[in-house]
Design a protein around this motif. Structure first.
Motif, PDB file in Angstrom:
ATOM      1  N   ALA A 110     -33.069  14.178  10.795  1.00  0.00           N
ATOM      2  CA  ALA A 110     -31.715  14.786  10.928  1.00  0.00           C
ATOM      3  C   ALA A 110     -31.103  14.538  12.432  1.00  0.00           C
ATOM      4  CB  ALA A 110     -32.192  16.385  10.971  1.00  0.00           C
ATOM      5  N   ALA A 111     -31.688  14.158  13.207  1.00  0.00           N
ATOM      6  CA  ALA A 111     -30.936  13.620  14.567  1.00  0.00           C
ATOM      7  C   ALA A 111     -30.116  12.304  14.434  1.00  0.00           C
ATOM      8  CB  ALA A 111     -31.903  13.756  15.541  1.00  0.00           C
ATOM      9  N   VAL A 112     -30.940  11.603  13.618  1.00  0.00           N
ATOM     10  CA  VAL A 112     -30.095  10.222  13.411  1.00  0.00           C
ATOM     11  C   VAL A 112     -29.117  10.210  12.424  1.00  0.00           C
ATOM     12  CG1 VAL A 112     -30.173   8.240  12.217  1.00  0.00           C
ATOM     13  CG2 VAL A 112     -32.210   8.722  13.514  1.00  0.00           C
ATOM     14  N   ILE A 113     -29.122  11.254  11.563  1.00  0.00           N
ATOM     15  CA  ILE A 113     -27.873  11.584  10.536  1.00  0.00           C
ATOM     16  C   ILE A 113     -26.728  12.141  11.233  1.00  0.00           C
ATOM     17  CG2 ILE A 113     -27.217  12.495   8.296  1.00  0.00           C
ATOM     18  CD1 ILE A 113     -29.961  12.385   7.230  1.00  0.00           C
ATOM     19  N   SER A 114     -26.859  12.960  12.158  1.00  0.00           N
ATOM     20  CA  SER A 114     -25.894  13.803  12.763  1.00  0.00           C
ATOM     21  C   SER A 114     -25.227  12.631  13.861  1.00  0.00           C
ATOM     22  CB  SER A 114     -26.588  15.053  13.419  1.00  0.00           C
ATOM     23  OG  SER A 114     -26.581  15.140  14.897  1.00  0.00           O
ATOM     24  N   ALA A 115     -26.177  11.912  14.415  1.00  0.00           N
ATOM     25  CA  ALA A 115     -25.359  10.729  15.248  1.00  0.00           C
ATOM     26  C   ALA A 115     -24.480   9.855  14.536  1.00  0.00           C
ATOM     27  CB  ALA A 115     -26.646  10.154  16.175  1.00  0.00           C
ATOM     28  N   MET A 116     -25.185   9.542  13.217  1.00  0.00           N
ATOM     29  CA  MET A 116     -24.471   8.609  12.197  1.00  0.00           C
ATOM     30  C   MET A 116     -23.112   9.307  12.058  1.00  0.00           C
ATOM     31  SD  MET A 116     -27.183   7.536   9.720  1.00  0.00           S
ATOM     32  CE  MET A 116     -25.801   6.557   8.763  1.00  0.00           C
ATOM     33  N   VAL A 117     -23.103  10.327  11.976  1.00  0.00           N
ATOM     34  CA  VAL A 117     -21.640  11.233  11.251  1.00  0.00           C
ATOM     35  C   VAL A 117     -20.755  11.005  12.725  1.00  0.00           C
ATOM     36  CG1 VAL A 117     -20.595  13.310  10.748  1.00  0.00           C
ATOM     37  CG2 VAL A 117     -22.711  12.723   9.530  1.00  0.00           C
ATOM     38  N   GLN A 118     -21.329  11.412  13.771  1.00  0.00           N
ATOM     39  CA  GLN A 118     -20.645  11.522  15.115  1.00  0.00           C
ATOM     40  C   GLN A 118     -20.121  10.037  15.292  1.00  0.00           C
ATOM     41  OE1 GLN A 118     -22.859  12.687  18.491  1.00  0.00           O
ATOM     42  NE2 GLN A 118     -21.496  12.160  20.016  1.00  0.00           N
ATOM     43  N   HIS A 119     -20.912   9.132  15.262  1.00  0.00           N
ATOM     44  CA  HIS A 119     -20.194   7.661  15.562  1.00  0.00           C
ATOM     45  C   HIS A 119     -19.869   6.832  14.476  1.00  0.00           C
ATOM     46  CE1 HIS A 119     -21.759   8.268  19.629  1.00  0.00           C
ATOM     47  NE2 HIS A 119     -22.988   8.756  19.169  1.00  0.00           N
ATOM     48  N   GLN A 120     -19.603   7.631  13.269  1.00  0.00           N
ATOM     49  CA  GLN A 120     -19.228   6.827  12.047  1.00  0.00           C
ATOM     50  C   GLN A 120     -19.794   5.521  11.704  1.00  0.00           C
ATOM     51  OE1 GLN A 120     -15.775   8.499  10.456  1.00  0.00           O
ATOM     52  NE2 GLN A 120     -17.726   9.755  10.953  1.00  0.00           N
ATOM     53  N   ALA A 121     -21.260   5.539  11.426  1.00  0.00           N
ATOM     54  CA  ALA A 121     -22.156   4.692  11.122  1.00  0.00           C
ATOM     55  C   ALA A 121     -22.709   4.738   9.645  1.00  0.00           C
ATOM     56  CB  ALA A 121     -23.279   4.386  12.178  1.00  0.00           C
ATOM     57  N   ILE A 122     -23.015   3.791   9.203  1.00  0.00           N
ATOM     58  CA  ILE A 122     -23.786   3.845   7.918  1.00  0.00           C
ATOM     59  C   ILE A 122     -25.213   3.169   8.060  1.00  0.00           C
ATOM     60  CG2 ILE A 122     -21.568   3.973   6.480  1.00  0.00           C
ATOM     61  CD1 ILE A 122     -22.351   0.993   5.910  1.00  0.00           C
ATOM     62  N   TYR A 123     -26.124   3.539   7.096  1.00  0.00           N
ATOM     63  CA  TYR A 123     -27.345   3.194   6.922  1.00  0.00           C
ATOM     64  C   TYR A 123     -27.369   2.511   5.408  1.00  0.00           C
ATOM     65  CZ  TYR A 123     -32.493   3.810   5.988  1.00  0.00           C
ATOM     66  OH  TYR A 123     -33.550   3.633   5.558  1.00  0.00           O
ATOM     67  N   LEU A 124     -27.832   1.305   5.422  1.00  0.00           N
ATOM     68  CA  LEU A 124     -27.894   0.612   4.211  1.00  0.00           C
ATOM     69  C   LEU A 124     -29.387   0.292   3.708  1.00  0.00           C
ATOM     70  CD1 LEU A 124     -25.337  -2.306   4.825  1.00  0.00           C
ATOM     71  CD2 LEU A 124     -24.816  -0.040   3.715  1.00  0.00           C
ATOM     72  N   GLY A 125     -29.746   0.279   2.538  1.00  0.00           N
ATOM     73  CA  GLY A 125     -31.023  -0.018   2.279  1.00  0.00           C
ATOM     74  C   GLY A 125     -31.108  -1.120   1.379  1.00  0.00           C
TER      75      GLY A 125
END
Lengths: 190, 207
Positions: A110-125
């Motif tokens: 959850a911490a990573v996802i919230s930081a991703m939203v904050q910094h507008q980053a994506i996680y690709l599989g």
């Protein structure tokens, strides 16, 4: 993957990520940095000690992998993704340093996802189990830091059309959740 | 009585390590091609196609199917009429794994100790499972077991009152939880045994 969206890393304009929703297939070209557990621990230690990091993460893509050795005549050995959640404790700090694209497999905290939203980053599989095929997308590979870590060193890979799917997008939507919904109803009644 | 040398064991294990890391077994390959024809989702179809392509490329090129050469499990069925000479079985197997991984450009993934350990570089130590059987042959099976398979393994104990429902819930829940991190295709192995037997084997004297 013919209908996949193409992006090039490092990103010249990170706003291209905003339109990539969870479940979208993406072909990545350009430069990927690699790091696994040990390299993340080293980066963390350097940051703690107030030392400069060996590479800039600004607008970069980070691929969680520890490649197999290159057989003679090959650029690199099998180079599939490893489980991203092991890197979760270190990830928000890298996102704060400008990291925009992460590539791996499995869920994130959850911490990573919230930081991703904050910094507008994506996680690709990346697809686990196609390491040999992915090695063919690599046009150039060199170690950029922590060479003593062997397969866990940080590499810079130049890739062409590296196949991925958006697992978590810039609004925090998760493909693993979205993708399971239609299939859950098909499980036998318990 | 048949004499087999430690060197023969080493050679066989080395060959099997390379084969196991580059050639997908036929039944798994067939299952992937069948699944590809039946898959409805575009991402699923693409994934299955790439898995088939990966298997073809690895077999043809000799590049490992996966960068993770796993924990090397070596299963040995040893005929009672076999006489092993010129070395110890354990050493012969470890030498075979060492040679197989180094000669095959396979990544070593084993550490020399659990805390603060270093990569041994050649994927030793392998884990041996030995069984004595009738006859004068040694049958060796090598299985590189990736971390993704180990990490998502789960064990549970159920009371009689919980019944089959609870077991089924547990199995399905384990598969759903494993899905994102373990690499496809998932081959689900389920072992069920009465608790008393499990106990007497695991905790000698306490069963």
């Amino acid at each position: 993957m013919s209908d996949a969206i193409a992006i090039t890393c490092p990103l010249t304009d990170p706003s291209v990520l905003l339109s990539l929703r969870a479940g979208t297939m993406v072909r990545v070209s350009g430069t990927l940095l690699t790091a696994r557990d040990a390299a993340h621990a080293r980066l963390h230690q350097l940051a703690q000690d107030g030392c400069p990091l060996p590479v800039s993460f600004h607008n970069q893509a980070l691929y969680y992998t520890g490649p197999a050795p290159a057989p003679p005549g090959f650029i690199i050995g099998a180079v599939g993704p490893t489980t991203a959640s092991r890197m979760d404790p270190y990830t928000p700090a890298l996102l704060a340093k400008g990291l925009k694209v992460m590539i791996g497999k499995g869920e994130r905290s959850a911490a990573v996802i919230s930081a991703m939203v904050q910094h507008q980053a994506i996680y690709l599989g990346a697809i686990g189990g196609i390491g040999a095929l992915l090695s063919q997308t690599v046009q150039h590979a060199r170690v950029v830091a922590f060479e003593d870590l062997g397969p866990e060193a940080m590499y810079e890979l130049v890739v062409k059309d590296f196949p991925t799917v958006v697992l978590i997008d810039t609004i925090g939507e998760m493909y693993y959740r979205k993708g399971q919904v239609p299939y859950r109803t098909r499980l036998p009644p318990l | 009585m048949r004499t087999i040398t430690a060197h023969q064991i080493t050679e066989a294990v080395a060959t099997l390590c390379q084969r196991a890391n580059t050639c997908l077994p036929d039944d798994v390959y067939r299952a992937l091609t069948v699944a590809h024809t039946q898959e409805a989702s575009p991402v699923g179809q693409t994934t299955l196609q790439l898995l088939v392509d990966n298997a073809d490329y690895a077999r043809h090129s000799g590049v490992a199917l996966c960068q993770d050469g796993g924990v090397t499990l070596v299963f040995l069925e040893i005929g009672q009429a076999v006489h092993l000479v010129d070395g110890l079985l354990e050493g012969a197997v470890q030498a075979g794994v060492r040679r197989g991984y180094q000669d095959g450009y396979l990544r070593g993934s084993m550490l020399d100790r659990p805390f603060g350990g270093h990569n041994t570089g050649d994927n030793t130590p392998a884990i041996l499972y030995t069984r004595l059987v009738a006859g004068d042959q040694v049958t060796i099976t090598v299985m590189p077991k990736g971390g993704g398979a180990e990490n998502t393994s789960r064990l549970a104990m159920f009371t009689p009152a919980q019944g089959m429902e609870a077991i089924r819930d547990f199995v399905l829940d384990t598969i759903v939880k494993a899905g994102p991190a373990s690499c496809p295709p998932l081959i689900v192995g389920i072992g069920v045994r009465p608790a008393r037997i499990l106990h007497s084997k695991s905790w000698k004297g306490n069963g």
